[in-house]
Design a protein around this motif. Structure first.
Motif, PDB file in Angstrom:
ATOM      1  N   THR A   3      15.274  29.519 107.292  1.00  0.00           N
ATOM      2  CA  THR A   3      16.442  30.232 106.763  1.00  0.00           C
ATOM      3  C   THR A   3      16.023  31.262 105.721  1.00  0.00           C
ATOM      4  O   THR A   3      16.693  32.261 105.528  1.00  0.00           O
ATOM      5  N   ASP A   4      14.886  31.013 105.032  1.00  0.00           N
ATOM      6  CA  ASP A   4      14.405  31.977 104.034  1.00  0.00           C
ATOM      7  C   ASP A   4      14.059  33.306 104.675  1.00  0.00           C
ATOM      8  O   ASP A   4      14.055  34.342 104.019  1.00  0.00           O
ATOM      9  N   ASP A   5      13.720  33.280 105.959  1.00  0.00           N
ATOM     10  CA  ASP A   5      13.359  34.515 106.649  1.00  0.00           C
ATOM     11  C   ASP A   5      14.582  35.306 107.062  1.00  0.00           C
ATOM     12  O   ASP A   5      14.458  36.443 107.510  1.00  0.00           O
ATOM     13  N   VAL A   6      15.750  34.704 106.976  1.00  0.00           N
ATOM     14  CA  VAL A   6      16.984  35.412 107.332  1.00  0.00           C
ATOM     15  C   VAL A   6      17.581  36.001 106.059  1.00  0.00           C
ATOM     16  O   VAL A   6      17.936  35.276 105.135  1.00  0.00           O
ATOM     17  N   LYS A   7      17.638  37.321 106.011  1.00  0.00           N
ATOM     18  CA  LYS A   7      18.156  38.016 104.832  1.00  0.00           C
ATOM     19  C   LYS A   7      19.603  38.432 105.073  1.00  0.00           C
ATOM     20  O   LYS A   7      19.971  38.795 106.189  1.00  0.00           O
ATOM     21  N   ILE A   8      20.386  38.406 104.014  1.00  0.00           N
ATOM     22  CA  ILE A   8      21.769  38.886 104.096  1.00  0.00           C
ATOM     23  C   ILE A   8      21.800  40.281 103.467  1.00  0.00           C
ATOM     24  O   ILE A   8      21.308  40.465 102.349  1.00  0.00           O
ATOM     25  N   ALA A   9      22.361  41.249 104.200  1.00  0.00           N
ATOM     26  CA  ALA A   9      22.377  42.639 103.729  1.00  0.00           C
ATOM     27  C   ALA A   9      23.719  43.280 104.059  1.00  0.00           C
ATOM     28  O   ALA A   9      24.400  42.864 105.009  1.00  0.00           O
ATOM     29  N   PRO A  10      24.097  44.318 103.295  1.00  0.00           N
ATOM     30  CA  PRO A  10      25.351  45.010 103.625  1.00  0.00           C
ATOM     31  C   PRO A  10      25.271  45.609 105.030  1.00  0.00           C
ATOM     32  O   PRO A  10      24.220  46.126 105.416  1.00  0.00           O
ATOM     33  N   MET A  11      26.363  45.539 105.784  1.00  0.00           N
ATOM     34  CA  MET A  11      26.361  46.151 107.117  1.00  0.00           C
ATOM     35  C   MET A  11      26.366  47.677 106.964  1.00  0.00           C
ATOM     36  O   MET A  11      27.120  48.237 106.170  1.00  0.00           O
ATOM     37  N   GLY A  12      25.512  48.337 107.732  1.00  0.00           N
ATOM     38  CA  GLY A  12      25.468  49.794 107.726  1.00  0.00           C
ATOM     39  C   GLY A  12      25.676  50.337 109.133  1.00  0.00           C
ATOM     40  O   GLY A  12      25.726  49.572 110.108  1.00  0.00           O
ATOM     41  N   LEU A  13      25.764  51.654 109.205  1.00  0.00           N
ATOM     42  CA  LEU A  13      25.950  52.315 110.511  1.00  0.00           C
ATOM     43  C   LEU A  13      24.889  51.899 111.523  1.00  0.00           C
ATOM     44  O   LEU A  13      25.160  51.751 112.706  1.00  0.00           O
ATOM     45  N   TRP A  54      28.912  42.243 106.056  1.00  0.00           N
ATOM     46  CA  TRP A  54      27.507  41.897 105.836  1.00  0.00           C
ATOM     47  C   TRP A  54      26.854  41.491 107.152  1.00  0.00           C
ATOM     48  O   TRP A  54      27.533  41.016 108.067  1.00  0.00           O
ATOM     49  N   VAL A  55      25.560  41.685 107.196  1.00  0.00           N
ATOM     50  CA  VAL A  55      24.808  41.198 108.359  1.00  0.00           C
ATOM     51  C   VAL A  55      23.731  40.235 107.886  1.00  0.00           C
ATOM     52  O   VAL A  55      23.261  40.310 106.744  1.00  0.00           O
ATOM     53  N   ALA A  56      23.345  39.342 108.791  1.00  0.00           N
ATOM     54  CA  ALA A  56      22.175  38.492 108.576  1.00  0.00           C
ATOM     55  C   ALA A  56      21.063  39.067 109.440  1.00  0.00           C
ATOM     56  O   ALA A  56      21.272  39.325 110.633  1.00  0.00           O
ATOM     57  N   LEU A  57      19.908  39.299 108.827  1.00  0.00           N
ATOM     58  CA  LEU A  57      18.815  39.963 109.530  1.00  0.00           C
ATOM     59  C   LEU A  57      17.588  39.063 109.590  1.00  0.00           C
ATOM     60  O   LEU A  57      17.157  38.517 108.562  1.00  0.00           O
ATOM     61  N   ALA A  58      17.043  38.916 110.783  1.00  0.00           N
ATOM     62  CA  ALA A  58      15.734  38.282 110.948  1.00  0.00           C
ATOM     63  C   ALA A  58      14.812  39.426 111.348  1.00  0.00           C
ATOM     64  O   ALA A  58      14.908  39.928 112.469  1.00  0.00           O
ATOM     65  N   ASP A  59      13.952  39.833 110.433  1.00  0.00           N
ATOM     66  CA  ASP A  59      13.245  41.116 110.568  1.00  0.00           C
ATOM     67  C   ASP A  59      14.314  42.202 110.730  1.00  0.00           C
ATOM     68  O   ASP A  59      15.201  42.286 109.920  1.00  0.00           O
ATOM     69  N   GLU A  60      14.273  42.961 111.803  1.00  0.00           N
ATOM     70  CA  GLU A  60      15.274  44.022 111.978  1.00  0.00           C
ATOM     71  C   GLU A  60      16.422  43.586 112.889  1.00  0.00           C
ATOM     72  O   GLU A  60      17.358  44.333 113.122  1.00  0.00           O
ATOM     73  N   ARG A  61      16.339  42.345 113.402  1.00  0.00           N
ATOM     74  CA  ARG A  61      17.344  41.896 114.371  1.00  0.00           C
ATOM     75  C   ARG A  61      18.581  41.358 113.652  1.00  0.00           C
ATOM     76  O   ARG A  61      18.462  40.535 112.736  1.00  0.00           O
ATOM     77  N   VAL A  62      19.754  41.823 114.071  1.00  0.00           N
ATOM     78  CA  VAL A  62      21.004  41.286 113.529  1.00  0.00           C
ATOM     79  C   VAL A  62      21.261  39.924 114.188  1.00  0.00           C
ATOM     80  O   VAL A  62      21.457  39.838 115.395  1.00  0.00           O
ATOM     81  N   VAL A  63      21.208  38.854 113.372  1.00  0.00           N
ATOM     82  CA  VAL A  63      21.433  37.503 113.910  1.00  0.00           C
ATOM     83  C   VAL A  63      22.749  36.923 113.417  1.00  0.00           C
ATOM     84  O   VAL A  63      23.074  35.778 113.722  1.00  0.00           O
TER      85      VAL A  63
END
Ligand SMILES: CC(C)(COP(=O)(O)OP(=O)(O)OC[C@H]1O[C@@H](n2cnc3c(N)ncnc32)[C@H](O)[C@@H]1OP(=O)(O)O)[C@@H](O)C(=O)NCCC(=O)NCCS
Length: 181
Positions: A3-13, A54-63
């Motif tokens: 789960t530490d590898d999954v980052k939460i970031a603001p959703m962008g275009l 918000w999106v959850a990102l695993a590397d660049e993939r939206v998960v």
């Protein structure tokens, strides 16, 4: 991946297509409440100022993603957590809990006195998520439908094509968010 590898970031275009595709993967868009899932509805959320998407990102993939707004019908002080999903291979790891938290925090900071969400009655995962996140059940709404006897048979859950609801709101034939009109 932890789960530490999954980052939460603001959703962008740049996330729009992946968010749309993940929704299509996990929602049955032929039945309520998922029939309004569309690029338009995602983009409209992105157009809001509350920072509640918000999106959850695993590397660049939206998960995972959560889409919220200060828009619940005609109430200015209630917010709406409308869409949330996590990719099947990342479910059960607390990702959705994190998404709900950042979304609600943004909505409360934007002035919401309450955040509303709706859960389809067979969706145990979603109900558990919301209960564990501090939501309590309120009104239950059951959609009743009456078929036109002259029309060909169609499944009960089928609704107008994506975009139609907004078109009806804009034309004033359906009550919706006053900011949409
Ligand atoms: C609902 C959904 C977003 C949950 O995502 P998730 O990342 O697996 O959820 P979490 O791991 O954060 O779990 C949150 C809580 O719900 C519980 N939960 C999750 N899935 C569950 C299930 N299938 N049955 C029972 N409880 C479940 C977890 O145990 C957890 O509780 P806990 O904090 O006490 O351990 C995910 O199942 C999903 O994407 N479903 C398809 C899309 C959907 O239905 N979205 C909701 C409608 S818009």
């Amino acid at each position: 991946m932890t789960t530490d590898d999954v980052k939460i970031a603001p959703m962008g275009l740049e996330h729009l297509r992946q968010v749309r595709d993940l929704g299509r993967q996990v929602y049955d868009v032929t039945v309520k409440p998922y029939t309004s899932w569309s690029l338009t509805s995602i983009a409209e959320h992105l157009d809001t100022a509350e920072g509640a998407c918000w999106v959850a990102l695993a590397d660049e993939r939206v998960v995972g993603f959560v889409l919220g707004s200060m828009t619940f019908e005609l109430r200015d002080d209630w917010a709406y957590l409308e869409w949330i999903a996590v990719a099947p291979d990342q479910q059960g790891k607390g990702v959705a809990r994190r998404l709900v938290e950042v979304c609600c925090n943004a909505l409360f900071a934007a002035g919401a006195t309450r955040v509303v969400t709706d859960v389809e009655d067979t969706n145990r995962a979603s109900a558990a998520l919301m209960e564990r996140s501090g939501f309590t059940p309120a009104t239950t709404v059951t959609l009743f439908t009456r078929a036109n006897p002259a029309a060909p048979d169609e499944p009960a859950g089928v609704a107008p094509a994506a975009g139609s609801r907004r078109a009806l709101i804009r034309s004033g034939r359906l009550v919706g968010d006053k900011r949409s009109s």
